[in-house]
Design an enzyme around this catalytic site. Structure first.
Site, PDB file in Angstrom:
ATOM      1  N   LEU A  42      19.219  -1.155  16.954  1.00  0.00           N
ATOM      2  CA  LEU A  42      19.935  -0.062  17.616  1.00  0.00           C
ATOM      3  C   LEU A  42      19.095   1.204  17.684  1.00  0.00           C
ATOM      4  O   LEU A  42      19.263   2.017  18.586  1.00  0.00           O
ATOM      5  CB  LEU A  42      21.238   0.248  16.867  1.00  0.00           C
ATOM      6  CG  LEU A  42      22.331  -0.807  16.899  1.00  0.00           C
ATOM      7  CD1 LEU A  42      23.453  -0.410  15.959  1.00  0.00           C
ATOM      8  CD2 LEU A  42      22.855  -1.004  18.292  1.00  0.00           C
ATOM      9  N   GLY A  44      16.143   2.101  18.586  1.00  0.00           N
ATOM     10  CA  GLY A  44      15.387   2.456  19.778  1.00  0.00           C
ATOM     11  C   GLY A  44      16.095   2.171  21.086  1.00  0.00           C
ATOM     12  O   GLY A  44      15.543   2.382  22.155  1.00  0.00           O
ATOM     13  N   HIS A  45      17.311   1.689  21.016  1.00  0.00           N
ATOM     14  CA  HIS A  45      18.031   1.336  22.245  1.00  0.00           C
ATOM     15  C   HIS A  45      18.913   2.514  22.645  1.00  0.00           C
ATOM     16  O   HIS A  45      19.931   2.760  22.016  1.00  0.00           O
ATOM     17  CB  HIS A  45      18.857   0.071  22.016  1.00  0.00           C
ATOM     18  CG  HIS A  45      19.251  -0.610  23.285  1.00  0.00           C
ATOM     19  ND1 HIS A  45      18.335  -1.125  24.170  1.00  0.00           N
ATOM     20  CD2 HIS A  45      20.457  -0.866  23.818  1.00  0.00           C
ATOM     21  CE1 HIS A  45      18.975  -1.671  25.192  1.00  0.00           C
ATOM     22  NE2 HIS A  45      20.258  -1.525  25.012  1.00  0.00           N
ATOM     23  N   TYR A  46      18.515   3.225  23.662  1.00  0.00           N
ATOM     24  CA  TYR A  46      19.151   4.459  24.115  1.00  0.00           C
ATOM     25  C   TYR A  46      19.170   5.492  22.995  1.00  0.00           C
ATOM     26  O   TYR A  46      20.210   5.749  22.389  1.00  0.00           O
ATOM     27  CB  TYR A  46      20.568   4.223  24.650  1.00  0.00           C
ATOM     28  CG  TYR A  46      20.619   3.345  25.861  1.00  0.00           C
ATOM     29  CD1 TYR A  46      19.927   3.683  27.014  1.00  0.00           C
ATOM     30  CD2 TYR A  46      21.341   2.168  25.854  1.00  0.00           C
ATOM     31  CE1 TYR A  46      19.967   2.863  28.132  1.00  0.00           C
ATOM     32  CE2 TYR A  46      21.377   1.348  26.962  1.00  0.00           C
ATOM     33  CZ  TYR A  46      20.698   1.705  28.096  1.00  0.00           C
ATOM     34  OH  TYR A  46      20.730   0.902  29.193  1.00  0.00           O
ATOM     35  N   ILE A  51      23.516   1.594  21.218  1.00  0.00           N
ATOM     36  CA  ILE A  51      24.466   0.523  21.529  1.00  0.00           C
ATOM     37  C   ILE A  51      23.780  -0.811  21.246  1.00  0.00           C
ATOM     38  O   ILE A  51      22.556  -0.900  21.206  1.00  0.00           O
ATOM     39  CB  ILE A  51      24.973   0.565  22.990  1.00  0.00           C
ATOM     40  CG1 ILE A  51      23.838   0.328  23.984  1.00  0.00           C
ATOM     41  CG2 ILE A  51      25.688   1.864  23.275  1.00  0.00           C
ATOM     42  CD1 ILE A  51      24.314   0.177  25.419  1.00  0.00           C
TER      43      ILE A  51
END
Length: 135
Positions: A42, A44-46, A51
């Site tokens: 999570l 580095g995801h957005y 998310i």
């Protein structure tokens, strides 16, 4: 970018064995997945709005289907994927799968992911096949 920040972390969706039961369509599989199991992914995801990445949801389906089949499976194709709602830290996802073996040795999977608030977060139809060890 330091090398350590580019290193992939293996995602294990099966903190507890999924529940399996035979059905007329194949094997029904139910897996509860706390989104916090994916904390490393999570990050580095957005950035600023973490998310659960769709690819991890797809891999969770692969892992649960593999458990039901008693074999490691790999993804052959995705017939349909719909990601309707985000899965955020603190959410818990219930994955419900129907795993149906095909005559050619492949496995058809239909899956639905429901958040703990009862809303459908994702739906997926995919084809998987057993991983064959190199001789």
């Amino acid at each position: 970018m330091p090398a350590s920040s580019r290193t992939a972390t293996v995602f294990d969706a099966l903190g507890h064995p999924p529940r399996t039961e035979p059905s007329a369509e194949g094997t029904r599989v139910t897996l509860r997945l706390p989104v916090t199991r994916a904390i490393p992914q999570l990050a580095g995801h957005y950035p600023g709005f973490p998310i659960l990445p769709g690819v991890l949801l797809i891999d969770s389906v692969r892992q649960a289907a593999g458990f039901a089949c008693g074999a490691e499976l790999r993804l052959c194709g995705i017939d349909r994927a719909r990601f309707a709602l985000p899965l955020l830290p603190g959410d818990e996802l219930e994955l419900s799968l129907v795993v149906t073996p095909a005559a050619d040795g492949r496995v058809a999977v239909r899956a639905r992911g429901t958040r703990s608030d009862g809303q459908t977060a994702a739906e997926l139809s995919a084809t998987l096949e057993p991983v064959v060890a190199d001789a």
